[in-house]
Design an enzyme around this catalytic site. Structure first.
Site, mmCIF file in Angstrom:
data_model
loop_
_atom_site.group_PDB
_atom_site.id
_atom_site.type_symbol
_atom_site.label_atom_id
_atom_site.label_comp_id
_atom_site.label_asym_id
_atom_site.label_seq_id
_atom_site.Cartn_x
_atom_site.Cartn_y
_atom_site.Cartn_z
ATOM 1 N N ASP A 172 -39.176 7.425 50.577
ATOM 2 C CA ASP A 172 -38.679 6.193 51.200
ATOM 3 C C ASP A 172 -39.303 6.065 52.584
ATOM 4 O OD1 ASP A 172 -37.278 4.036 52.150
ATOM 5 O OD2 ASP A 172 -35.297 4.943 51.990
ATOM 6 N N ASP A 219 -40.936 -0.282 49.762
ATOM 7 C CA ASP A 219 -40.885 0.905 50.620
ATOM 8 C C ASP A 219 -40.469 2.180 49.900
ATOM 9 O OD1 ASP A 219 -38.405 -0.190 50.157
ATOM 10 O OD2 ASP A 219 -37.596 0.276 52.132
ATOM 11 N N GLU A 220 -40.146 2.114 48.614
ATOM 12 C CA GLU A 220 -39.648 3.287 47.903
ATOM 13 C C GLU A 220 -40.438 3.521 46.614
ATOM 14 O OE1 GLU A 220 -35.321 3.559 47.498
ATOM 15 O OE2 GLU A 220 -35.140 1.792 48.781
#
Length: 417
Positions: free
Chosen positions: A13, A109-110
């Site tokens: 993350d 973002d992950e």
């Protein structure tokens, strides 16, 4: 595909992604309370991400800029630069892909990474996590938090526990010690509504959920109750998708925060027509029709609601989508407070086979006419621009309807299943 070998799954993350990328590009922002947010003048004014100094003022992602400024009057708002965020997040994920061909995106973002086949080359899961973390900082200039586990659920949970730049291992030997004492809403797929239902059942921690009766949870919460029971007990064997694998489209939707509040149902109806046209257009582009129409809305008090209806015949017709969404809104909301934002989504999708079953109580001529109207409007917009043609009713309040949903819509993730 999952086999009998030991699985090692990472969840990575990028910490407060948008804000951190802005700090990386503009280091002076690290010295001030800063948040990435929309345009307050056009009312797309919510906090998308904030840095650590802003976090100290209890500023929350999703709250309005006005609320954030009340908490922190000197807060600096930076407009979002999505092309830059996509560029840098892809550079980070390129590093992930050097350690496995199983890299599954979960938002910008992950990502999950299955490194089960990489331990012979790079060491165990913790060693690979440290390598990735070090390289992302040195090569891109960003920090990532990483969870290391034997399944996707606990890997994601681990990445959430230490921020920024943390690494947490949740293994078969320690998951009861680490995961079970945590609040129930820290478990993936337990949102606000599920949390409230579980609290009514006296279940407030992941451990309490894990030790409950699976059949009782299914009786109380349906399939979701049984699913999260398996999650809490570490019984998740879903694979990490291969890098570049296309996820099946599960819904098509648009939502918008309007330039002013929608004070009544008539205001909302205008906006729903604009959104429905965009959803219908995107369905046609993908060759899909849907059988479930959902309308979601958020009040001026930032309380969110949604309602949905299953229809007999799959549709990609804007008139039908808008009318069903409007009826759902009228039946389920009384405008005690004005609406700040609203959205439409269509799910339970089917491939358009070019034919449909004739219905007794609907005029097929009208359906055909509305479908041809959709196609004609889309062709005009593609050739001459979005604003060259619109329904006359949308001229009743241009403040509400003067937006291009294809450029200004918000897409919400539907999960990884």
């Amino acid at each position: 595909m999952h086999t009998g070998k030991e699985r090692i799954v990472l969840h990575c993350d990028i910490n407060h992604c948008y804000a951190q990328i802005e700090e990386m590009r503009h280091p002076q922002l690290r010295e001030i309370a800063m948040a990435v947010g929309g345009n307050e003048m056009s009312r797309h004014g919510i906090i998308l991400a904030k840095n650590d100094l802003a976090r100290e003022f209890h500023i929350r992602t999703g709250e309005s800029l006005r609320e954030a400024k009340q908490k922190c009057p000197h807060l600096t708002i930076v407009p979002p630069d999505f092309p830059a965020y996509l560029y840098y997040s892809e550079k980070v994920k390129d590093i992930y892909r050097e350690y496995s061909d199983q890299v599954e995106d979960f938002g910008i973002d992950e990502a999950w990474i299955d490194v089960s086949d990489s331990v012979q080359l790079f060491g165990d899961g913790m060693a690979i996590a440290r390598l990735i973390q070090k390289r992302v900082m040195e090569e891109v200039g960003l920090t990532v938090s990483i969870g290391v586990s034997f399944n996707k659920i606990f890997a994601k949970l681990g990445s959430d526990l230490v921020k920024p730049n943390g690494i947490v291992r949740i293994g078969k030997d320690n998951f009861q010690k680490i995961a079970w004492p945590l609040a129930i809403d820290q478990l993936f797929y337990v949102g606000r509504a599920t949390k409230e239902k579980l609290h009514l059942l006296g279940i407030e921690t992941i451990g309490a959920l894990a030790c409950s009766s699976r059949l009782y949870l299914r009786e109380q919460l349906g399939k979701m109750g049984e699913l999260i029971w398996w999650f809490a007990n570490g019984e998740n064997i879903s694979d990490v998708a291969l890098a570049g694998a296309a996820n099946e489209v599960k819904s098509v939707g648009n939502s918008i925060t309007t330039a002013k509040n929608m004070e009544n149902a008539d205001d909302a109806k205008l906006v729903l027509y604009v959104l429905a046209e965009s959803v219908a257009s995107r369905l046609k582009q993908k060759g899909l029709k849907g059988r479930v129409i959902c309308v979601s809305y958020r009040t001026s008090e930032l309380k969110s609601f949604s309602s949905q209806q299953k229809i007999e015949q799959p549709t990609d017709i804007s008139e039908e989508i808008a009318e069903i969404a409007f009826q759902l809104l009228k039946v389920n909301y009384r405008f005690t407070y004005p609406l700040r934002s609203i959205g439409i989504s269509v799910s339970h999708l089917h491939r358009d086979r070019g034919y449909s079953q004739i219905q007794l109580f609907k005029s097929e001529k009208i359906r055909e006419k509305n479908e041809k109207l959709d196609v004609a409007m889309q062709q005009i917009r593609e050739k001459y621009g979005f604003y060259k043609v619109k329904r006359c009713c949308l001229e009743m309040d241009r403040t509400l309807t003067a937006f291009n949903p294809e450029k200004e819509h918000v897409i919400h993730p539907t999960g990884y299943f």
